[in-house]
Scaffold this motif. Structure first.
Motif, PDB file in Angstrom:
ATOM      1  N   LYS A 299     -10.557   5.059   6.049  1.00 47.39           N
ATOM      2  CA  LYS A 299     -11.393   6.156   5.347  1.00 47.39           C
ATOM      3  C   LYS A 299     -12.526   5.339   4.896  1.00 47.39           C
ATOM      4  CE  LYS A 299      -9.206  10.198   5.523  1.00 47.39           C
ATOM      5  NZ  LYS A 299      -9.749  11.275   6.223  1.00 47.39           N
ATOM      6  N   ASP A 300     -13.688   6.384   4.624  1.00 48.01           N
ATOM      7  CA  ASP A 300     -14.964   5.380   4.165  1.00 48.01           C
ATOM      8  C   ASP A 300     -14.488   5.130   2.733  1.00 48.01           C
ATOM      9  OD1 ASP A 300     -16.432   5.587   6.556  1.00 48.01           O
ATOM     10  OD2 ASP A 300     -17.301   7.542   5.885  1.00 48.01           O
ATOM     11  N   ALA A 301     -15.212   4.212   2.114  1.00 46.87           N
ATOM     12  CA  ALA A 301     -15.127   3.838   0.777  1.00 46.87           C
ATOM     13  C   ALA A 301     -15.511   4.997  -0.216  1.00 46.87           C
ATOM     14  CB  ALA A 301     -15.886   2.554   0.396  1.00 46.87           C
ATOM     15  N   SER A 302     -16.485   5.732   0.244  1.00 48.35           N
ATOM     16  CA  SER A 302     -16.840   6.887  -0.691  1.00 48.35           C
ATOM     17  C   SER A 302     -15.859   8.200  -0.439  1.00 48.35           C
ATOM     18  CB  SER A 302     -18.232   7.174  -0.324  1.00 48.35           C
ATOM     19  OG  SER A 302     -18.629   7.486   0.962  1.00 48.35           O
ATOM     20  N   ALA A 303     -14.995   8.108   0.451  1.00 50.50           N
ATOM     21  CA  ALA A 303     -14.236   9.378   0.808  1.00 50.50           C
ATOM     22  C   ALA A 303     -13.491   9.837  -0.615  1.00 50.50           C
ATOM     23  CB  ALA A 303     -13.542   9.259   1.865  1.00 50.50           C
ATOM     24  N   TYR A 304     -13.010   9.009  -1.137  1.00 51.09           N
ATOM     25  CA  TYR A 304     -12.084   9.232  -2.296  1.00 51.09           C
ATOM     26  C   TYR A 304     -12.701   8.702  -3.528  1.00 51.09           C
ATOM     27  CZ  TYR A 304      -8.707  10.989   1.008  1.00 51.09           C
ATOM     28  OH  TYR A 304      -8.012  11.961   1.929  1.00 51.09           O
TER      29      TYR A 304
ATOM     30  N   ASN B   7       3.516   7.499   8.025  1.00 48.41           N
ATOM     31  CA  ASN B   7       3.975   6.222   8.742  1.00 48.41           C
ATOM     32  C   ASN B   7       3.255   4.802   8.158  1.00 48.41           C
ATOM     33  OD1 ASN B   7       4.316   3.939  10.675  1.00 48.41           O
ATOM     34  ND2 ASN B   7       4.328   5.315  12.343  1.00 48.41           N
ATOM     35  N   ILE B   8       4.096   4.012   7.956  1.00 56.10           N
ATOM     36  CA  ILE B   8       3.403   2.887   7.042  1.00 56.10           C
ATOM     37  C   ILE B   8       3.665   1.591   8.097  1.00 56.10           C
ATOM     38  CG2 ILE B   8       4.202   3.564   4.778  1.00 56.10           C
ATOM     39  CD1 ILE B   8       6.423   1.472   5.024  1.00 56.10           C
ATOM     40  N   SER B   9       3.691   1.703   9.379  1.00 55.78           N
ATOM     41  CA  SER B   9       3.671   0.511  10.158  1.00 55.78           C
ATOM     42  C   SER B   9       2.296   0.305  10.813  1.00 55.78           C
ATOM     43  CB  SER B   9       4.283   0.849  11.555  1.00 55.78           C
ATOM     44  OG  SER B   9       3.984   2.165  12.147  1.00 55.78           O
ATOM     45  N   GLY B  10       1.949  -0.820  11.322  1.00 56.23           N
ATOM     46  CA  GLY B  10       0.703  -1.571  11.514  1.00 56.23           C
ATOM     47  C   GLY B  10       0.024  -2.130  10.393  1.00 56.23           C
ATOM     48  N   THR B  11      -0.913  -2.567  10.961  1.00 55.80           N
ATOM     49  CA  THR B  11      -1.876  -3.629   9.897  1.00 55.80           C
ATOM     50  C   THR B  11      -3.001  -2.700   9.694  1.00 55.80           C
ATOM     51  OG1 THR B  11      -1.105  -5.700  11.024  1.00 55.80           O
ATOM     52  CG2 THR B  11      -3.105  -5.772   9.558  1.00 55.80           C
ATOM     53  N   PRO B  12      -3.122  -2.464   8.219  1.00 56.56           N
ATOM     54  CA  PRO B  12      -4.139  -1.571   7.853  1.00 56.56           C
ATOM     55  C   PRO B  12      -5.568  -2.450   7.825  1.00 56.56           C
ATOM     56  CG  PRO B  12      -2.147  -1.293   6.315  1.00 56.56           C
ATOM     57  CD  PRO B  12      -2.119  -2.443   7.030  1.00 56.56           C
ATOM     58  N   THR B  13      -6.441  -1.840   8.143  1.00 61.33           N
ATOM     59  CA  THR B  13      -7.957  -2.544   8.088  1.00 61.33           C
ATOM     60  C   THR B  13      -8.916  -1.293   7.722  1.00 61.33           C
ATOM     61  OG1 THR B  13      -8.361  -2.095  10.444  1.00 61.33           O
ATOM     62  CG2 THR B  13      -7.367  -4.180   9.856  1.00 61.33           C
ATOM     63  N   GLY B  14     -10.305  -1.641   7.177  1.00 56.82           N
ATOM     64  CA  GLY B  14     -11.078  -0.726   6.773  1.00 56.82           C
ATOM     65  C   GLY B  14     -11.515  -0.809   5.468  1.00 56.82           C
ATOM     66  N   THR B  15     -12.636  -0.095   5.037  1.00 58.63           N
ATOM     67  CA  THR B  15     -13.105  -0.054   3.737  1.00 58.63           C
ATOM     68  C   THR B  15     -12.284   0.380   2.804  1.00 58.63           C
ATOM     69  OG1 THR B  15     -14.152   1.919   4.318  1.00 58.63           O
ATOM     70  CG2 THR B  15     -15.495  -0.093   4.752  1.00 58.63           C
ATOM     71  N   SER B  16     -11.610   1.157   2.973  1.00 61.80           N
ATOM     72  CA  SER B  16     -10.541   1.702   1.797  1.00 61.80           C
ATOM     73  C   SER B  16      -9.247   0.906   1.828  1.00 61.80           C
ATOM     74  CB  SER B  16     -10.244   3.162   1.980  1.00 61.80           C
ATOM     75  OG  SER B  16     -11.430   3.755   2.181  1.00 61.80           O
ATOM     76  N   LEU B  17      -9.016  -0.328   2.288  1.00 59.05           N
ATOM     77  CA  LEU B  17      -8.169  -1.019   2.062  1.00 59.05           C
ATOM     78  C   LEU B  17      -7.398  -1.330   0.929  1.00 59.05           C
ATOM     79  CD1 LEU B  17      -5.761  -2.606   4.077  1.00 59.05           C
ATOM     80  CD2 LEU B  17      -7.349  -4.553   3.623  1.00 59.05           C
ATOM     81  N   ILE B  18      -8.150  -1.556  -0.189  1.00 60.11           N
ATOM     82  CA  ILE B  18      -7.522  -1.747  -1.629  1.00 60.11           C
ATOM     83  C   ILE B  18      -7.042  -0.440  -2.065  1.00 60.11           C
ATOM     84  CG2 ILE B  18      -8.338  -2.241  -3.766  1.00 60.11           C
ATOM     85  CD1 ILE B  18     -10.554  -3.933  -3.002  1.00 60.11           C
ATOM     86  N   GLN B  19      -7.410   0.630  -1.671  1.00 59.15           N
ATOM     87  CA  GLN B  19      -7.058   1.869  -2.088  1.00 59.15           C
ATOM     88  C   GLN B  19      -5.427   2.305  -1.721  1.00 59.15           C
ATOM     89  OE1 GLN B  19      -9.686   4.999  -1.143  1.00 59.15           O
ATOM     90  NE2 GLN B  19     -11.278   4.443  -2.473  1.00 59.15           N
ATOM     91  N   VAL B  20      -5.051   1.589  -0.563  1.00 62.33           N
ATOM     92  CA  VAL B  20      -3.700   1.761  -0.180  1.00 62.33           C
ATOM     93  C   VAL B  20      -2.797   0.700  -0.339  1.00 62.33           C
ATOM     94  CG1 VAL B  20      -4.789   3.144   1.716  1.00 62.33           C
ATOM     95  CG2 VAL B  20      -4.412   0.919   2.341  1.00 62.33           C
ATOM     96  N   ALA B  21      -2.913  -0.232  -1.348  1.00 57.26           N
ATOM     97  CA  ALA B  21      -2.308  -1.157  -1.505  1.00 57.26           C
ATOM     98  C   ALA B  21      -0.887  -0.976  -2.154  1.00 57.26           C
ATOM     99  CB  ALA B  21      -2.888  -2.125  -2.534  1.00 57.26           C
TER     100      ALA B  21
END
Length: 553
Positions: free
Chosen positions: A75-80, A93-107
């Motif tokens: 998601k865009d960093a400004s989405a939330y 689902n939590i599998s896979g390697t997250p990437t993107g501008t909201s990576l910090i938000q899903v830590a």
């Protein structure tokens, strides 16, 4: 006019929208009800029922938007932002390697489930705070108690000893702490090899204990259960038992053999008192005689650790030998030294616990180096070494020279010492000498025995008075054999009480002569005698003391 198909579709959509709006009620106080005309909150959704009966075919519930962790991170960093504070989603689902501008938000997303957006920290947080300890770490917020209530709580590993890698261990870990750098040693570990480690993360044996920090003030060690002998002796006979030999494989797993206890002194005295014969386990306590470590043996008795006797320091405690013992000295020396200022403590006893002398032996003593086939006498030389000598060697003649350049009377002591026992009428002593002088007529040795004895009366009864008697044998001067030899004229001998006079033929300001004088005295139970040489009108009287035979010592 619109074509018929289009008109039909529009009609159906209007109809469906109307039906949907019929089920939604909007109140003047900004409350919305779904399935109810009287909403009780901002949004009130009721379950579907037919009258009061549950509609078993209805899909009751509220569907929240579903995303994967990867999708939410994209998601865009400004989405939330703070405007979405409290938004709820379901992570499917939590599998896979997250990437993107909201990576910090899903830590914080580490499991499937509901999450809400925290507008203060701008991160997604788990909505379910009830942590599953089997899959997620957690922190106790307060003291907790597990009440077993006749139930069993088991911790079981899945380690397969037949197939699993023995170098990879499953373990229960209690209290992790850092010992040196990153070397983590927990307070206690129970691993899949059935080993326990205290302060050890990888115990190498059944129980391995590692000391605390070397600089720590905490004591290190292993404390064994401590009991007084009285407490141990009152244990029921069934409390400690040996292995059952009737089993096919009597390994002793069901027994108490090898159990260790530390016996301490009694509460009042601090001493280990003997067990009372009335105690339940009295027969098992016979070897429990002093404070120390004891083990329960196959014979169902308590034995001191270290063998058949308590590890006794012979310098501080008495003990009993359980078998023959040999001390091999090699080139070493075994000495007994008295460092006490009290001489009475410098004693060794053999066959006695109360030695009266430095060495007190009860029984016969064998000294192989003093084996005596010729009936010699054992004596101590000047260095105190015991040796064998013949009687002749023991008392070689001792020369006493009474000499001067004057003719006046001069005295010299030949013997002065004990002779007889005053309590024994039959006791006596004999002093044997050989003597001669420088005077003419007394230059050939005379053998004299001075016998100090108790006198008797005419009735044959002891008088109780000891006096000296002289027995002389003059020497002969002939150089050839002569039949029926007679004693020489000189020296002429006369006797008086406790004295014998020997007169020579020469003169030196008078005719030369010498006395042998005996002075008899008593001291308690011992009678003493003093034998003196008294010369006159001569230069020298030479006396050889051949021997002293006496009753008193």
């Amino acid at each position: 006019m619109l074509p018929k198909p289009i008109r039909t579709n529009l009609f159906m959509k209007k109809t469906l929208l109307s039906l949907a709006l019929i089920s939604i009620t909007y109140c003047a106080n900004a409350q919305v009800g779904v399935g109810t005309n009287t909403p009780q909150s901002t949004l009130d959704i009721k379950e579907k029922r037919t009258g009061t009966t549950n509609d078993v075919s209805a899909h009751d519930g509220l569907l929240i938007p579903k995303l994967t962790k990867v999708e939410l991170a994209a998601k865009d960093a400004s989405a939330y932002t703070v405007n979405q504070n409290g938004a709820i989603i379901y992570i499917s689902n939590i599998s896979g390697t997250p990437t993107g501008t909201s990576l910090i938000q899903v830590a914080n997303i580490d499991a499937i489930g509901f999450y809400y957006f925290d507008g203060d920290s701008l991160v997604w947080k788990k909505l379910d705070t009830n942590t599953n300890l089997y899959s997620v770490d957690g922190v106790l917020s307060n003291n907790r108690i597990v009440t077993m209530d006749t139930k069993t709580l088991k911790f079981r590993d899945n380690f397969d000893r037949a197939t699993d890698d023995p170098n990879v261990q499953e373990a229960f870990v209690f209290g992790e702490w850092s010992r040196i750098g990153n070397d983590i040693n927990p307070l206690m570990v129970i691993n899949s090899n059935r080993r326990i480690g205290l302060n050890r993360k990888a115990p190498k044996v059944t129980l391995e204990i590692e000391s605390a920090f070397a600089s720590s003030k905490e004591p290190s060690g292993l404390i064994i259960p401590r009991l007084t002998s009285a407490e141990l002796s009152t244990k029921d006979l069934a409390t400690y038992k040996r292995r059952d030999l009737t089993l096919a494989v009597p390994f002793g797993h069901d027994s108490h053999e090898g159990t260790l206890v530390y016996v301490i002194g009694d509460t009042n005295t601090g001493l280990v008192s003997p067990s009372s014969s009335s105690s339940v386990s009295y027969s098992r306590m016979q070897e429990v005689t002093k404070e120390g470590l004891y083990y329960f043996g196959f014979d169902e008795k308590w034995h001191p650790v270290g063998g058949n006797s308590v590890s006794t320091n012979i310098y501080t405690a008495d003990g009993t030998l359980a078998g023959n013992r040999v001390v091999t000295q090699g080139t070493n020396t075994l000495s007994f030294i008295n460092n006490s200022s009290t001489p009475s403590g410098n004693k060794v006893g053999i066959g006695t616990s109360t030695p009266a002398e430095a060495l007190d032996v009860v029984g016969n003593v064998k000294v192989s180096s003093l084996a005596n086939a010729t009936n010699k006498i054992v004596y101590a030389d000047a260095g105190g070494v015991l040796k064998l000598v013949s009687p002749e060697e023991l008392n070689p003649p001792k020369a006493i020279l009474n000499t001067s350049q004057s003719s006046v009377e001069q005295r010299s002591t030949i013997y002065d010492g004990p002779c007889y026992k005053t309590s024994d009428n039959t006791s006596s002593c004999t002093i044997t000498i050989n003597h001669y002088t420088s005077c003419a007529g007394f230059q050939t040795p005379v053998s004299t025995q001075i016998v100090v004895m108790n006198g008797i009366n005419t009735s044959g009864t002891f008088l109780g008075t000891w006096s000296a008697n002289f027995i002389d044998n003059k020497g002969y001067t002939n150089t050839t054999a002569i039949a029926n030899q007679v004693a020489p004229d000189y020296p002429r001998i006369t006797y008086s009480s406790n004295k014998a006079n020997y007169l020579g033929s020469g003169t030196f300001n008078g005719q030369c002569n010498v006395d042998l004088v005996a002075t008899v005295s008593t001291s308690g139970t011992v009678g003493n005698v003093k034998i003196e040489s008294v010369k006159r009108s001569m230069y020298a009287h030479l006396v050889y003391l051949v021997g002293v035979s006496r009753t008193a010592q």
